[in-house]
Design an enzyme around this catalytic site. Structure first.
Site, mmCIF file in Angstrom:
data_model
loop_
_atom_site.group_PDB
_atom_site.id
_atom_site.type_symbol
_atom_site.label_atom_id
_atom_site.label_comp_id
_atom_site.label_asym_id
_atom_site.label_seq_id
_atom_site.Cartn_x
_atom_site.Cartn_y
_atom_site.Cartn_z
ATOM 1 N N LYS A 1 -0.463 -8.246 -28.619
ATOM 2 C CA LYS A 1 -0.840 -8.700 -27.436
ATOM 3 C C LYS A 1 -0.115 -8.360 -26.366
ATOM 4 O O LYS A 1 -0.646 -8.335 -25.358
ATOM 5 C CB LYS A 1 -0.915 -9.928 -27.558
HETATM 6 C C1 PLP Z 1 -4.949 -10.979 -31.732
HETATM 7 C C2 PLP Z 1 -4.681 -10.386 -33.120
HETATM 8 C C3 PLP Z 1 -5.420 -9.621 -33.942
HETATM 9 C C4 PLP Z 1 -6.853 -9.552 -33.472
HETATM 10 O O1 PLP Z 1 -7.156 -8.829 -32.477
HETATM 11 P P1 PLP Z 1 -8.531 -8.884 -31.411
HETATM 12 O O2 PLP Z 1 -8.277 -7.985 -30.520
HETATM 13 O O3 PLP Z 1 -8.740 -10.272 -31.219
HETATM 14 O O4 PLP Z 1 -9.657 -8.350 -32.627
HETATM 15 C C5 PLP Z 1 -5.102 -8.888 -34.988
HETATM 16 N N1 PLP Z 1 -3.634 -8.999 -35.448
HETATM 17 C C6 PLP Z 1 -2.638 -9.804 -34.734
HETATM 18 C C7 PLP Z 1 -1.492 -9.863 -35.226
HETATM 19 C C8 PLP Z 1 -3.234 -10.481 -33.562
HETATM 20 O O5 PLP Z 1 -2.210 -11.121 -32.789
#
Ligand code: PLP
Length: 502
Positions: free
Chosen positions: A111
């Site tokens: 993120k």
């Molecule tokens: C948010 C997240 C995901 C999923 O990503 P999306 O963009 O919502 O599909 C996968 N792994 C981790 C560790 C995340 O924080």
């Protein structure tokens, strides 16, 4: 280039789309066209830094930002904030399997790739559009997004960031990460409820006229930092190009050679960015959508039917525990040949009946680009074990889901295209689960997350990330709590915002 709504309306600039977050008709902003990247630029990218690659790609989309503005935003986002000089390095597991590590940012999850940049894009958008009010970001989090948003917006002038998390619904590390955040504009509130309560409450705040009016009286305007904002999507396109450029640079592929990407998926934001990269001409063969036991997307790609009439499971890859993948709407828009009214119909069916079907022809079109698979917790644990014993490489549970899905995909299809596993979190962020996999549940049962991090350190000889070590020392600065009804949450936001200003 302008930005349309997936539900048919709107025509705005990039900065307006980023400021607004969501379109007025409830749809998501999408670019009016996909800018094309030619071989010459791909070649040039080989010798560029991550920041330079980001400026190239972002400038194609952010047409009402000058190149200097984009460069300044990128610099502020990535310089000195990541614990790896390449920002998003590629780790070769074998000649055919590479791991794109997106967890070197301040919160140890992918993120950060977008949420380090979004605040700067937003601040720039604010100035461009003569918006003088404070941008008040409200976030509901199940764990990773909250801290990433707090870190991104911390001390960014003209903004504030308020995060609601479910009181007993996040891990020990995640809670500490949030409640120890400093900065003059960060607010963290524990909701007496679960993630859905927090999320529903935040949505209700956005829709509450009296709350919005009170905020306005105090000189603030609401915005969103969750993954439906185009400003979170566009930074993610960059690392698909960056990975390809690294493969070229390292002689792993020839120019033009297609590559598969396998992506651990929840809200469909990460993998959608890969699809956008493909639309721009990046040689991507297959995008492989990996889910945990919450396999609503696996079912969708297999049947063309999206249905939320199913059980919800809590898993060891919690950031993928999701039933409604909001960014899928952007893919549906392309599947519908950009017919917003059709997308609107599907979304209304989902809302009213809990399911919709895209039909056989569109399902086939999707299947020519995407593959999909899922792995449950037992398979995920087994994958962490297998990869560690074979390669001494430690995966977090989300990444391991993708690795297992790639393994199955290769067995079923015989496809041996060079593949990139998108790694979304550091194993240290999920140290209790990962150490239990390697040492046995009984050995770690009574240990806290810090002791489990030490176990991982001893096993794989990687240093415990500074971000975790610091948590042991940092004082808790946020202790606010509130009930899950909208009035209590509104009151908690206003109290917290006023408190910091005094
Ligand atoms: C948010 C997240 C995901 C999923 O990503 P999306 O963009 O919502 O599909 C996968 N792994 C981790 C560790 C995340 O924080």
């Amino acid at each position: 280039m302008s930005y349309f709504s997936t539900r048919g309306g709107a025509c705005v600039t990039a900065s307006q789309a980023i400021l607004a977050g969501i379109a007025e008709d409830g749809g998501l902003y999408v670019p009016s066209m996909f800018p094309q990247v030619n071989d010459e630029l791909l070649r040039r990218m080989e010798d560029m830094t991550y920041e330079q690659r980001a400026v190239e790609i972002l400038s194609l989309y952010l047409e009402d930002y000058t190149r200097d503005e984009v460069a300044a935003c990128v610099h502020a986002a990535y310089t000195g904030k990541f614990d790896h000089p390449e920002i998003a390095p590629l780790h070769a597991l074998t000649d055919k399997t590479h791991i794109l590590e997106l967890f070197h940012g301040p919160t140890l999850a992918f993120k950060d790739m977008a949420l380090q940049l979004l605040p700067h894009l937003m601040k720039c958008a604010q100035e461009k559009n003569g918006e003088t009010r404070e941008i008040a970001i409200l976030v509901a989090t199940s764990g990773d997004t909250g801290k990433a948003a707090l870190e991104g917006f911390r001390n960014v002038a003209g903004t504030s960031c308020t995060v609601f998390y479910p009181m007993d619904g996040v891990s020990e590390i995640q809670q500490l990460q949030m409640t120890t955040t400093d900065g003059n504009n960060t607010h963290v509130i524990a909701v007496h409820g679960n993630f859905d309560d927090a999320q529903t409450g935040v949505k209700a705040l956005f829709g509450s006229e009296s709350f919005v009016e009170k905020m306005r009286e105090e000189g603030r305007v609401l915005s969103s930092a969750n993954s439906i904002n185009f400003g979170r999507l566009v930074p993610q396109i960059v690392y698909y190009f960056s990975a390809y450029a690294d493969l070229l640079r390292d002689g792993q592929i020839a120019l033009g050679e297609p590559v598969n990407f396998v992506v651990p998926t929840g809200n469909f934001g990460d993998i959608l960015a890969g699809y956008y990269a493909r639309c721009m001409g990046l040689p991507v063969a297959r995008l492989i959508c990996a889910s945990n036991r919450n396999d609503v997307l696996t079912e969708f790609f297999a049947s063309g039917i999206y249905s939320i009439h199913r059980l919800f499971y809590k898993t060891i890859s919690p950031s993928m525990d999701i039933l409604v993948s909001s960014n899928l709407e952007r893919l549906l828009y392309e599947a519908a040949d950009r017919d917003g009214s059709l997308v609107k119909t599907w979304m209304e069916l989902l809302h009213d009946c809990g399911s919709y079907s895209v039909g056989e022809q569109r399902r086939e079109w999707l299947a020519s680009i995407f593959a999909a698979g899922c792995a449950d917790d037992a398979e995920t644990r087994q994958e962490i074990r297998a990869i560690f014993s074979e390669y001494e490489y430690l995966m977090d549970p989300h990444t391991a889901v993708a690795s297992k899905v790639l393994r199955d995909y290769r067995r079923e299809t015989g496809d041996d295209t060079v593949s990139v596993i998108v790694s979304t979190a550091s194993p240290f962020k999920f140290a209790p689960d990962v150490s239990a996999v390697l040492q046995g549940q009984t050995a770690v049962r009574h240990l806290d997350a810090f002791a489990c991090s030490d176990i991982l350190h001893n096993l794989c000889r990687l240093p415990v990330p500074q971000q975790i070590l610091e948590l042991r020392e940092k004082p808790v600065l946020h202790e606010a709590q509130c009930d899950k009804d909208t009035e209590s949450m509104a009151e908690a936001v206003l109290t917290s915002l006023r408190g910091k200003e005094e």
